[in-house]
Design a protein around this motif. Structure first.
Motif, PDB file in Angstrom:
ATOM      1  N   THR A  84      33.484  43.541 -31.827  1.00  0.00           N
ATOM      2  CA  THR A  84      32.979  42.502 -32.804  1.00  0.00           C
ATOM      3  C   THR A  84      31.643  43.150 -33.413  1.00  0.00           C
ATOM      4  N   LEU A  85      31.330  43.028 -34.744  1.00  0.00           N
ATOM      5  CA  LEU A  85      30.222  43.252 -35.348  1.00  0.00           C
ATOM      6  C   LEU A  85      29.335  42.074 -35.471  1.00  0.00           C
ATOM      7  N   TYR A  86      27.999  42.226 -35.067  1.00  0.00           N
ATOM      8  CA  TYR A  86      26.783  41.144 -35.403  1.00  0.00           C
ATOM      9  C   TYR A  86      25.784  42.134 -35.917  1.00  0.00           C
ATOM     10  N   ALA A  87      24.853  41.213 -36.520  1.00  0.00           N
ATOM     11  CA  ALA A  87      23.595  41.680 -37.129  1.00  0.00           C
ATOM     12  C   ALA A  87      22.640  40.588 -36.941  1.00  0.00           C
ATOM     13  N   GLU A  88      21.322  41.298 -36.771  1.00  0.00           N
ATOM     14  CA  GLU A  88      20.168  40.258 -36.490  1.00  0.00           C
ATOM     15  C   GLU A  88      20.092  39.463 -37.648  1.00  0.00           C
ATOM     16  N   SER A  89      19.860  38.132 -37.603  1.00  0.00           N
ATOM     17  CA  SER A  89      19.301  37.095 -38.532  1.00  0.00           C
ATOM     18  C   SER A  89      20.592  36.530 -38.954  1.00  0.00           C
ATOM     19  N   PHE A  90      21.762  36.890 -38.408  1.00  0.00           N
ATOM     20  CA  PHE A  90      23.049  36.272 -38.777  1.00  0.00           C
ATOM     21  C   PHE A  90      23.795  35.754 -37.740  1.00  0.00           C
ATOM     22  N   ILE A  91      24.275  34.523 -37.922  1.00  0.00           N
ATOM     23  CA  ILE A  91      24.930  33.549 -36.917  1.00  0.00           C
ATOM     24  C   ILE A  91      26.472  34.198 -37.021  1.00  0.00           C
ATOM     25  N   GLY A  92      26.938  34.148 -35.763  1.00  0.00           N
ATOM     26  CA  GLY A  92      28.484  34.480 -36.016  1.00  0.00           C
ATOM     27  C   GLY A  92      28.742  36.217 -36.411  1.00  0.00           C
ATOM     28  N   ALA A  93      29.952  36.287 -36.119  1.00  0.00           N
ATOM     29  CA  ALA A  93      30.307  37.694 -36.406  1.00  0.00           C
ATOM     30  C   ALA A  93      30.617  37.983 -37.798  1.00  0.00           C
ATOM     31  N   LEU A  94      30.316  39.446 -38.299  1.00  0.00           N
ATOM     32  CA  LEU A  94      30.389  39.826 -39.360  1.00  0.00           C
ATOM     33  C   LEU A  94      31.751  40.676 -39.706  1.00  0.00           C
ATOM     34  N   GLY A  95      32.476  40.896 -38.516  1.00  0.00           N
ATOM     35  CA  GLY A  95      33.647  41.640 -38.641  1.00  0.00           C
ATOM     36  C   GLY A  95      34.012  41.893 -37.066  1.00  0.00           C
ATOM     37  N   ARG A  96      35.493  42.418 -37.154  1.00  0.00           N
ATOM     38  CA  ARG A  96      36.247  42.636 -35.899  1.00  0.00           C
ATOM     39  C   ARG A  96      37.134  43.864 -36.158  1.00  0.00           C
ATOM     40  N   GLY A  97      37.340  44.299 -34.920  1.00  0.00           N
ATOM     41  CA  GLY A  97      38.335  45.556 -35.206  1.00  0.00           C
ATOM     42  C   GLY A  97      38.895  45.662 -33.698  1.00  0.00           C
ATOM     43  N   GLY A  98      39.779  46.980 -33.825  1.00  0.00           N
ATOM     44  CA  GLY A  98      40.409  47.122 -32.241  1.00  0.00           C
ATOM     45  C   GLY A  98      41.637  47.844 -32.582  1.00  0.00           C
ATOM     46  N   SER A  99      42.337  48.048 -31.353  1.00  0.00           N
ATOM     47  CA  SER A  99      43.852  48.761 -31.645  1.00  0.00           C
ATOM     48  C   SER A  99      44.806  47.939 -31.350  1.00  0.00           C
ATOM     49  N   TYR A 100      46.088  48.212 -32.003  1.00  0.00           N
ATOM     50  CA  TYR A 100      46.998  47.485 -31.915  1.00  0.00           C
ATOM     51  C   TYR A 100      48.266  48.210 -32.289  1.00  0.00           C
ATOM     52  N   GLU A 101      49.465  47.357 -32.411  1.00  0.00           N
ATOM     53  CA  GLU A 101      50.880  48.274 -32.759  1.00  0.00           C
ATOM     54  C   GLU A 101      51.393  47.673 -33.969  1.00  0.00           C
TER      55      GLU A 101
END
Length: 371
Positions: free
Chosen positions: A272-289
């Motif tokens: 999950t991608l976060y950044a300072e000054s922002f509440i909640g995630a800015l993005g997600r990723g991972g492996s799948y099929e």
């Protein structure tokens, strides 16, 4: 005279200046970053046959579908709540014969049936990249690195990458810490809430160390390795550690090995991608099929960004100087200014005023002069 209505459905809004233009610029910056790494753009349709979409979907995403009947085919259509499954469909059909690994990027609006507290909008922009044909450590490292670079290109600083292992509980439940299907759901719920008391109450004390294996990456990974006394997780822990090492110094790194929110279809690795000054995630990723037509699975890894919070905060906005072109101005001078990167606003009547139209300069002869 009746006042025109500007009422929109809950969770929808107009994108007005300067936010609409900022959104386009931010989208272009991210897509240019992906293109520079060889990710080719695809654009799937906003709506598809419901059965085609649900075939690709996993978990709770099915409840996000907004459905309607197509008056032409009389079949049920659905508006996409996520674009990743559409990329999977394209990869296994139209692009099935393309050499692997296949790198694809995408951007478009997705529609949620319901909004959430942290994300009240039901329609939002999704931008992402998928690397299909491999979920190796090298492929996963590329995806995480490109995601960070894309956010940095958009002007984001203070990025944090939070790693997770979406199938961790399934592995433990089928091995050293047995659970039935109902118990798996309960344990996941308690771990999501970091509720040690709840785990103890249901007799799942073996999972308690996973609560402690959360936090700054190095410390959390050390605790997770201490927990894995039988070495059952060695390959996964080594893989995630190598991915983290590949981006060390580019972002802050944390680990929450049991995090499942937003990872309904990922398997051994997620982030999950976060950044300072922002509440909640800015993005997600991972492996799948992806399920190929012959029934065999094909490995893939990717990420999605949801940049609406960035756009609302002014990312992508660019201050530009506009030149007011009076009536009867030199047309060639206006053309030259536009070629040089200026924006021009031409007067349509002698009542038009430069300042009222947001101009910073006025054309005097063939040169712009500040107001």
């Amino acid at each position: 005279m009746q006042k025109p209505s500007n009422l929109l459905p809950e969770g929808f809004h107009d994108a007005l200046p300067p936010y609409a233009e900022a959104a386009s610029r931010l989208e272009r910056d991210v897509l240019d970053t992906l293109a520079s790494h060889g990710y080719a753009r695809v654009t799937p349709p906003l709506a598809e046959y419901e059965d085609g979409l649900t075939e690709q979907m996993h978990g709770a995403s099915r409840s996000d579908l907004m459905r309607f009947v197509d008056p032409i085919s009389q079949r049920t259509l659905a508006l996409r709540p996520d674009m990743t499954m559409q990329i999977g469909r394209i990869a296994k059909t139209s692009l099935a014969d393309r050499p692997r690994p296949l790198r694809l990027s995408y951007s478009g609006q997705v529609l949620k049936l319901r909004s959430g507290q942290l994300q009240p909008e039901r329609s939002r922009l999704q931008i992402g990249a998928e690397l299909i044909g491999s979920d190796s450590v090298i492929a996963a490292s590329e995806i995480v690195s490109v995601a960070i670079e894309a956010l940095e290109r958009a002007g984001v600083t203070g990025i944090t990458v939070d790693f997770t292992m979406p199938d961790l509980i399934d592995i433990l439940a089928a091995g050293p810490l047995p659970l039935n299907e109902a118990q798996i759901g309960e344990v996941r719920g308690e771990l999501d809430m970091k509720d040690a008391g709840g785990l103890s109450a249901m007799g799942a004390t073996g999972y308690l160390p996973l609560i402690e294996a959360t936090g700054p990456f190095d410390e959390a990974m050390a605790r997770l390795r201490e927990f894995d006394t039988d070495g059952l997780l060695d390959s996964r822990l080594d893989g995630v550690s190598r991915i983290a090492a590949s981006i060390k110094g580019k972002a802050s790194l944390t680990l929450d090995p049991t995090e499942r929110h937003g990872f309904e279809y990922q398997n051994w690795f997620g982030f999950t991608l976060y950044a300072e000054s922002f509440i909640g995630a800015l993005g997600r990723g991972g492996s799948y099929e992806i399920a190929r037509p012959d029934g065999e699975p094909e490995a893939a890894v990717g990420f999605s960004l949801y940049p609406n919070p960035l756009i609302d905060a002014g990312f992508g906005a660019k201050t530009s100087e506009q030149v007011f072109l009076p009536l009867g101005h030199d047309q060639s001078a206006g053309a030259r200014l536009r070629e040089e990167g200026w924006r021009t606003v031409a007067a349509l009547s002698d009542k038009d005023q430069a300042e009222a139209l947001g101009c910073s300069h006025i054309l005097n002869g063939d040169q712009p002069e500040p107001l």
